[in-house]
Design a protein around this motif. Sequence first.
Motif, PDB file in Angstrom:
ATOM      1  N   PHE A 120       0.831  -1.209   0.000  1.00  7.25           N
ATOM      2  CA  PHE A 120       0.000   0.000   0.000  1.00  7.25           C
ATOM      3  C   PHE A 120       0.863   1.255   0.000  1.00  7.25           C
ATOM      4  CE2 PHE A 120      -1.361   3.386   2.852  1.00  7.25           C
ATOM      5  CZ  PHE A 120      -2.385   3.917   2.094  1.00  7.25           C
ATOM      6  N   ALA A 121       1.876   1.241   0.833  1.00 10.72           N
ATOM      7  CA  ALA A 121       2.719   2.431   0.960  1.00 10.72           C
ATOM      8  C   ALA A 121       3.351   2.815  -0.364  1.00 10.72           C
ATOM      9  CB  ALA A 121       3.798   2.189   2.018  1.00 10.72           C
ATOM     10  N   TYR A 122       3.656   1.798  -1.176  1.00 13.36           N
ATOM     11  CA  TYR A 122       4.392   2.073  -2.405  1.00 13.36           C
ATOM     12  C   TYR A 122       3.518   2.089  -3.651  1.00 13.36           C
ATOM     13  CZ  TYR A 122       8.950   1.879  -0.156  1.00 13.36           C
ATOM     14  OH  TYR A 122      10.043   2.151   0.605  1.00 13.36           O
ATOM     15  N   THR A 123       2.287   1.693  -3.512  1.00  8.67           N
ATOM     16  CA  THR A 123       1.426   1.662  -4.701  1.00  8.67           C
ATOM     17  C   THR A 123       0.112   2.391  -4.505  1.00  8.67           C
ATOM     18  OG1 THR A 123       0.294  -0.383  -4.071  1.00  8.67           O
ATOM     19  CG2 THR A 123       2.347  -0.591  -5.316  1.00  8.67           C
ATOM     20  N   ALA A 124      -0.145   2.798  -3.289  1.00  3.02           N
ATOM     21  CA  ALA A 124      -1.434   3.423  -2.973  1.00  3.02           C
ATOM     22  C   ALA A 124      -2.586   2.467  -3.225  1.00  3.02           C
ATOM     23  CB  ALA A 124      -1.637   4.726  -3.755  1.00  3.02           C
ATOM     24  N   THR A 125      -2.273   1.242  -3.308  1.00  2.00           N
ATOM     25  CA  THR A 125      -3.320   0.232  -3.485  1.00  2.00           C
ATOM     26  C   THR A 125      -3.172  -0.810  -2.389  1.00  2.00           C
ATOM     27  OG1 THR A 125      -3.283   0.546  -5.868  1.00  2.00           O
ATOM     28  CG2 THR A 125      -4.288  -1.467  -5.052  1.00  2.00           C
ATOM     29  N   LEU A 126      -4.251  -1.092  -1.774  1.00  2.00           N
ATOM     30  CA  LEU A 126      -4.222  -2.069  -0.704  1.00  2.00           C
ATOM     31  C   LEU A 126      -4.838  -3.359  -1.205  1.00  2.00           C
ATOM     32  CD1 LEU A 126      -3.508  -2.493   2.260  1.00  2.00           C
ATOM     33  CD2 LEU A 126      -5.868  -1.863   2.813  1.00  2.00           C
ATOM     34  N   THR A 127      -4.052  -4.393  -1.170  1.00  2.00           N
ATOM     35  CA  THR A 127      -4.554  -5.691  -1.584  1.00  2.00           C
ATOM     36  C   THR A 127      -4.647  -6.563  -0.350  1.00  2.00           C
ATOM     37  OG1 THR A 127      -3.471  -5.427  -3.718  1.00  2.00           O
ATOM     38  CG2 THR A 127      -4.186  -7.634  -3.117  1.00  2.00           C
ATOM     39  N   ILE A 128      -5.856  -6.833   0.007  1.00  2.00           N
ATOM     40  CA  ILE A 128      -6.047  -7.491   1.292  1.00  2.00           C
ATOM     41  C   ILE A 128      -6.691  -8.852   1.107  1.00  2.00           C
ATOM     42  CG2 ILE A 128      -6.949  -7.231   3.603  1.00  2.00           C
ATOM     43  CD1 ILE A 128      -7.509  -4.328   2.942  1.00  2.00           C
ATOM     44  N   PRO A 129      -6.015  -9.887   1.499  1.00  2.00           N
ATOM     45  CA  PRO A 129      -6.706 -11.173   1.572  1.00  2.00           C
ATOM     46  C   PRO A 129      -7.710 -11.107   2.707  1.00  2.00           C
ATOM     47  CG  PRO A 129      -4.473 -11.359   2.447  1.00  2.00           C
ATOM     48  CD  PRO A 129      -4.606  -9.970   1.912  1.00  2.00           C
ATOM     49  N   SER A 130      -8.942 -11.444   2.408  1.00  2.00           N
ATOM     50  CA  SER A 130      -9.979 -11.238   3.407  1.00  2.00           C
ATOM     51  C   SER A 130      -9.673 -11.991   4.690  1.00  2.00           C
ATOM     52  CB  SER A 130     -11.333 -11.665   2.851  1.00  2.00           C
ATOM     53  OG  SER A 130     -11.279 -13.036   2.513  1.00  2.00           O
ATOM     54  N   SER A 131      -8.975 -13.106   4.521  1.00  2.00           N
ATOM     55  CA  SER A 131      -8.674 -13.876   5.722  1.00  2.00           C
ATOM     56  C   SER A 131      -7.706 -13.118   6.632  1.00  2.00           C
ATOM     57  CB  SER A 131      -8.070 -15.225   5.324  1.00  2.00           C
ATOM     58  OG  SER A 131      -6.912 -15.010   4.538  1.00  2.00           O
ATOM     59  N   GLY A 132      -6.926 -12.257   6.024  1.00  3.51           N
ATOM     60  CA  GLY A 132      -5.952 -11.531   6.835  1.00  3.51           C
ATOM     61  C   GLY A 132      -6.362 -10.108   7.158  1.00  3.51           C
ATOM     62  N   MET A 133      -7.637  -9.831   6.953  1.00  2.00           N
ATOM     63  CA  MET A 133      -8.121  -8.460   7.159  1.00  2.00           C
ATOM     64  C   MET A 133      -7.841  -7.948   8.568  1.00  2.00           C
ATOM     65  SD  MET A 133      -9.614  -6.261   5.222  1.00  2.00           S
ATOM     66  CE  MET A 133     -10.457  -7.282   4.032  1.00  2.00           C
ATOM     67  N   ARG A 134      -8.077  -8.798   9.515  1.00  6.30           N
ATOM     68  CA  ARG A 134      -7.870  -8.389  10.908  1.00  6.30           C
ATOM     69  C   ARG A 134      -6.409  -8.050  11.158  1.00  6.30           C
ATOM     70  NH1 ARG A 134     -12.021  -6.893  14.205  1.00  6.30           N
ATOM     71  NH2 ARG A 134     -13.898  -7.971  13.510  1.00  6.30           N
ATOM     72  N   ASP A 135      -5.545  -8.876  10.592  1.00 12.07           N
ATOM     73  CA  ASP A 135      -4.118  -8.625  10.793  1.00 12.07           C
ATOM     74  C   ASP A 135      -3.706  -7.299  10.161  1.00 12.07           C
ATOM     75  OD1 ASP A 135      -3.732 -10.919  12.206  1.00 12.07           O
ATOM     76  OD2 ASP A 135      -3.164 -12.122  10.451  1.00 12.07           O
ATOM     77  N   VAL A 136      -4.241  -7.073   8.976  1.00 21.23           N
ATOM     78  CA  VAL A 136      -3.904  -5.813   8.313  1.00 21.23           C
ATOM     79  C   VAL A 136      -4.438  -4.634   9.112  1.00 21.23           C
ATOM     80  CG1 VAL A 136      -4.284  -4.419   6.245  1.00 21.23           C
ATOM     81  CG2 VAL A 136      -3.785  -6.843   6.024  1.00 21.23           C
ATOM     82  N   LEU A 137      -5.647  -4.800   9.591  1.00 18.92           N
ATOM     83  CA  LEU A 137      -6.232  -3.732  10.405  1.00 18.92           C
ATOM     84  C   LEU A 137      -5.364  -3.466  11.620  1.00 18.92           C
ATOM     85  CD1 LEU A 137      -8.416  -1.809  11.381  1.00 18.92           C
ATOM     86  CD2 LEU A 137      -9.681  -3.765  12.286  1.00 18.92           C
ATOM     87  N   ARG A 138      -4.983  -4.523  12.273  1.00 21.05           N
ATOM     88  CA  ARG A 138      -4.180  -4.329  13.478  1.00 21.05           C
ATOM     89  C   ARG A 138      -2.843  -3.674  13.129  1.00 21.05           C
ATOM     90  NH1 ARG A 138      -4.973  -8.890  15.547  1.00 21.05           N
ATOM     91  NH2 ARG A 138      -6.604  -8.124  16.944  1.00 21.05           N
ATOM     92  N   GLY A 139      -2.243  -4.173  12.039  1.00 21.73           N
ATOM     93  CA  GLY A 139      -0.972  -3.596  11.636  1.00 21.73           C
ATOM     94  C   GLY A 139      -1.096  -2.127  11.283  1.00 21.73           C
ATOM     95  N   ALA A 140      -2.178  -1.820  10.583  1.00 22.68           N
ATOM     96  CA  ALA A 140      -2.385  -0.418  10.194  1.00 22.68           C
ATOM     97  C   ALA A 140      -2.584   0.450  11.424  1.00 22.68           C
ATOM     98  CB  ALA A 140      -3.583  -0.304   9.254  1.00 22.68           C
ATOM     99  N   GLN A 141      -3.275  -0.084  12.378  1.00 22.24           N
ATOM    100  CA  GLN A 141      -3.494   0.688  13.605  1.00 22.24           C
ATOM    101  C   GLN A 141      -2.188   0.884  14.352  1.00 22.24           C
ATOM    102  OE1 GLN A 141      -6.553  -1.850  15.210  1.00 22.24           O
ATOM    103  NE2 GLN A 141      -8.122  -0.303  14.854  1.00 22.24           N
ATOM    104  N   LEU A 142      -1.429  -0.171  14.418  1.00 21.51           N
ATOM    105  CA  LEU A 142      -0.176  -0.083  15.165  1.00 21.51           C
ATOM    106  C   LEU A 142       0.795   0.881  14.506  1.00 21.51           C
ATOM    107  CD1 LEU A 142       0.269  -3.858  16.006  1.00 21.51           C
ATOM    108  CD2 LEU A 142      -0.313  -2.016  17.590  1.00 21.51           C
ATOM    109  N   LEU A 143       0.810   0.843  13.194  1.00 20.61           N
ATOM    110  CA  LEU A 143       1.771   1.688  12.490  1.00 20.61           C
ATOM    111  C   LEU A 143       1.219   3.076  12.209  1.00 20.61           C
ATOM    112  CD1 LEU A 143       3.290  -0.885   9.988  1.00 20.61           C
ATOM    113  CD2 LEU A 143       4.169  -0.135  12.200  1.00 20.61           C
ATOM    114  N   GLY A 144      -0.019   3.275  12.551  1.00 25.80           N
ATOM    115  CA  GLY A 144      -0.581   4.605  12.348  1.00 25.80           C
ATOM    116  C   GLY A 144      -0.865   4.906  10.890  1.00 25.80           C
TER     117      GLY A 144
END
Length: 579
Positions: A120-144
């Motif tokens: 996402f940071a380098y492409t402005a596109t977020l590709t999220i496997p739905s199974s990992g949505m929670r992890d991405v959410l948590r990571g995004a929250q942690l990293l601000g």
Amino acid sequence: MDAVRHALPRLQLTVPVPMKTEKVAMSPGEDGLIGIPFPEHSNELLSHLNHQRRTGLLCDLTLTSRGARYPTHRSVMAAVSLYFRGLFGAEEAGGEGGGSFSVCQLDCVAPDALDALLEFAYTATLTIPSSGMRDVLRGAQLLGIKCVADACRDILGEKVEGETTEEQRAQNTATERMAGGESRVERGSRRKMDKKKMKKFASCHINSSVFNPPPASPVSHPSPSSDSFRSLPSTQPPSPEQEELRVKPRQNGDPRAIRKPGKGATLNGGLLHWLHERPHIAHPPLVPPSNDKLSEDEDMEAFGDDGVLMESTSVPTSVADRGAAASAAGGGRKRKSQTPQQCPVCQKIIHGAGKLPRHMRTHTGEKPFQCSACGVRFTRNDKLKIHMRKHTGERPYPCPHCPARFLHSYDLKNHLSLHSGARPFECPLCHKAFAREDHLQRHRKGHSCLEVRTRRPRRGAELGEDGRGDEGGMEQSNPLEVLSLQAHSSTFFPSGVGPPLMFPGDVERERSLAQALAQLGPHRLPGYPGLFLRGLELRGGREAEGEDPGGTHSPAAQRDRWADEVEEEIGEEEVEEEE
DNA sequence: CTGGGGACGGGGCCC
DNA sequence: TGGGCCCCGTCCCCA
């Protein structure tokens, strides 16, 4: 990436080269400067950076997660992540020169999630496997990375209202997972602080959150303390696409696979928006974080404090949502159905569908509408049409009382006031009445009412004598000038804000500024970045109060303000006379 | 300094 | 969503 690159040319959003922003922002006539937008620049920049990341070129930071290593660039991470910005900011503030560690261990973020966030940071596109949505959410929250967190929440169907709670919960969870030896007492206090921050965030939609206990343990760098995280300006306006992204994205087992825009109507519509708007809308408001107040003010200016602008900045959110946001924020004049858009050059919010291209021409100087008779060019077709009346002799606005006819309806309106003799615009200082508001403004900007005014007890001198502390600076200057300045600058810094112009030692500077502002007027400020910023600083919380986020100054509002000023002055004068 | 005309940019409404 | 049309506020210029 290729898919993204191919898609980019279709994303026509005018993006100025950042280095040219100041010039671009100038009015077309200012020093003959013309802004030349390069819409592809930011996308190409991202593309090149991503290529560098993939080839390891110039990578000065390696993120690790559970054994996986991700070479990246500090500057990019600092740009996209509040956490890293705070981290590197703290590092530099600590005099370590910004290069003291090159590996950052992020075991608390799942490798796949980290990979998606980097993508996402380098492409402005977020590709999220739905199974990992929670992890991405948590990571995004942690990293601000708030926009990602927001999008994930939307996709997961979590309500915005629960944002604070969810974010808090996630952060607390992460805190408990990561903090290790950190004392409970410390955690508690930080949590309390974060609650305040989050509350502010939730109400103001200003992403200045402090991300408490650092989610990562930089291998060769101590964890930044909370204090190191300064209140940062918004890097993320409300994600316009959140509503659209409520549609669950396709399953994608390969987080690196870039989804091609154009497949899957609703979702890809959202992605398209995301692709082209994120780099532009999100980042331009960045201001030097060293000036917290300014940053905050600018954020207020750019996105509105009432949440409406935030909600609606290029946001195809539902009308109902906007309405709810507006009512929740206290209302005022709000658009119902048209989408405000943010000018990528001056950050101004342009209301009305299709109005942004029109506004952009004020920056580029483009005047595509030329008069066939005299060759004069105009930025707008409707202006050309009115202009053509000069050649056709058409004056569609006749005065009912005299033979006079006018090109413009407002000319007729002005003219009618002559017949009526009405002079509804009265100077609150000398009580001279004018038929036109702009004449009153001109009058107030000048010093024509000064003599009358100075017959009264001088407010500035009184203030100085009665010891109103913060007015002390006036004593250092000519009270007459101060009086004049206060009275006239109040046109642009209305009462209620208080005259923040005068501070000890700042008299000269503020006088010059006020004069400059008076010359420019509030609408001209965006063309003068320096003054604009100072103007924001001086304006204090005016916009932050949610008033007039679009910068319009209705006559009614103006008159109300002036009436307030008059009342205020009369009240003060009465007090002075009683004394 | 004031009155008046015109230009310009933004917002609202509508298609 | 873009654009046309209109209105409004503001500024500039000139007499």
